[in-house]
Design an enzyme around this catalytic site. Structure first.
Site, mmCIF file in Angstrom:
data_model
loop_
_atom_site.group_PDB
_atom_site.id
_atom_site.type_symbol
_atom_site.label_atom_id
_atom_site.label_comp_id
_atom_site.label_asym_id
_atom_site.label_seq_id
_atom_site.Cartn_x
_atom_site.Cartn_y
_atom_site.Cartn_z
ATOM 1 N N SER A 240 81.119 -19.465 65.594
ATOM 2 C CA SER A 240 81.348 -20.098 64.028
ATOM 3 C C SER A 240 81.655 -21.142 64.004
ATOM 4 C CB SER A 240 81.638 -19.247 63.454
ATOM 5 O OG SER A 240 80.240 -18.116 63.522
HETATM 6 N N1 SAH Z 1 81.228 -13.799 66.036
HETATM 7 C C1 SAH Z 1 80.269 -14.818 67.259
HETATM 8 C C2 SAH Z 1 79.038 -15.352 66.682
HETATM 9 C C3 SAH Z 1 78.205 -14.920 66.384
HETATM 10 S S1 SAH Z 1 77.101 -15.383 65.817
HETATM 11 C C4 SAH Z 1 81.289 -15.991 68.201
HETATM 12 O O1 SAH Z 1 82.887 -15.381 67.555
HETATM 13 O O2 SAH Z 1 80.964 -16.321 69.098
HETATM 14 C C5 SAH Z 1 76.354 -14.032 65.176
HETATM 15 C C6 SAH Z 1 75.314 -12.909 66.532
HETATM 16 O O3 SAH Z 1 75.333 -11.859 65.454
HETATM 17 C C7 SAH Z 1 75.303 -13.232 67.494
HETATM 18 O O4 SAH Z 1 74.966 -12.826 69.083
HETATM 19 C C8 SAH Z 1 73.719 -12.260 66.958
HETATM 20 O O5 SAH Z 1 72.647 -11.733 68.056
HETATM 21 C C9 SAH Z 1 74.327 -10.847 66.326
HETATM 22 N N2 SAH Z 1 73.681 -9.983 65.617
HETATM 23 C C10 SAH Z 1 72.196 -10.318 64.941
HETATM 24 N N3 SAH Z 1 71.935 -9.297 64.188
HETATM 25 C C11 SAH Z 1 72.650 -8.232 65.242
HETATM 26 C C12 SAH Z 1 73.025 -6.701 64.893
HETATM 27 N N4 SAH Z 1 72.031 -6.108 64.385
HETATM 28 N N5 SAH Z 1 73.627 -6.175 65.600
HETATM 29 C C13 SAH Z 1 75.038 -6.498 66.163
HETATM 30 N N6 SAH Z 1 74.403 -8.089 66.490
HETATM 31 C C14 SAH Z 1 74.252 -8.448 65.636
#
Ligand code: SAH
Length: 249
Positions: free
Chosen positions: A97
């Site tokens: 993000s």
């Molecule tokens: N917080 C992260 C950015 C996350 S991007 C950082 O600091 O880099 C969103 C993430 O959510 C992605 O990696 C995606 O694979 C994950 N995601 C999507 N659906 C999900 C679910 N049901 N459970 C866990 N992770 C999930």
């Protein structure tokens, strides 16, 4: 004349030698600061302009974001952009993000208790590292195995002993370690998952983007006397929360 030239040559050589040995601590032959110093400067500027400058004032959050080296959480080809004002790709079609969103979400939670926090969507592990600077324990769940494994390895290398990574579907939360003082969701479902509400402690806070792709609101939920109260914060754009088959929730 010759004697004069000879003399001035010696003099110049002497001046050169004095200059050479009087700056032994100069880094690099052209005086450039070493890259780590450069990243430190960029990080401090990012916090000052993008985070503090937009109204995030909680010292715990600001200190954490000054400390955590965001450039280590992106691929080498993106390091130079690690402190810019936008999200970056982290592989598997996912993104880390924008720094401001990390700051805003962290601050939204940080005024509550800072015992245990649950993060859904580990991604690069950056948000988890920021939280680990002021929460006692961070539990984080990632559905894409390669991302979760990579983040876990990096966080271990960086010495974080209070971050626990699980590969799985975060929609269900992490029952064994709840209830949580805080829940942070960094992928967007179309509705607030009931298990996450259930695993929120009394007085706990959840920050979550909710809505369809391109039309989401960042929402703050608070559990007060067993009741959930919600407040919309700002419009945002996150990747969707998906199930194991890749279907959006
Ligand atoms: N917080 C992260 C950015 C996350 S991007 C950082 O600091 O880099 C969103 C993430 O959510 C992605 O990696 C995606 O694979 C994950 N995601 C999507 N659906 C999900 C679910 N049901 N459970 C866990 N992770 C999930």
């Amino acid at each position: 004349m010759n004697a004069f030239l000879n003399c001035s040559c010696h003099l110049l050589f002497l001046v050169f030698l004095i200059l050479l040995f009087s700056f032994p601590a100069c880094a690099g032959s052209d005086g450039d600061p070493p890259p780590e110093q450069l990243f430190d400067d960029l990080r401090n500027k990012m916090v000052e302009r993008q985070i503090q400058g937009r109204g995030v004032g909680n010292p715990k959050v600001l200190d954490a974001m000054r400390k955590v080296k965001r450039h280590l959480f992106v691929a080498p080809e993106h390091r130079q952009q690690a402190y810019e004002d936008y999200p970056l790709p982290i592989g598997e079609g996912q993104t880390i993000s924008q720094p401001y969103i990390v700051g805003l979400m962290s601050e939204t939670l940080a005024s509550g208790k800072t015992g245990r926090v649950l993060e859904i969507g580990t991604g690069s592990g950056y948000q988890a590292a920021v939280l680990a600077e002021f929460y006692a324990e961070v539990f984080t769940i990632e559905i894409v195995e390669s991302l979760g494994t990579r983040a876990e390895k990096l966080l271990q290398e960086l010495g974080y002993k209070n971050i626990h990574v699980k590969i799985g579907d975060g929609y269900k939360g992490w029952l064994e370690h709840g209830p949580f003082d805080a829940v942070i969701v960094t992928c967007a479902p179309t509705h607030i998952p009931q298990p996450l509400k259930d695993q929120l402690a009394e007085g706990g806070r959840m920050v979550i983007p909710v809505g369809e792709t391109y039309d989401q609101q960042l929402v703050l939920l608070k559990k007060e006397k067993g009741e959930i109260v919600t407040k919309e914060i700002i419009p945002v754009r996150f990747v969707p929360m998906v199930d194991k088959a890749g279907k959006p929730y």
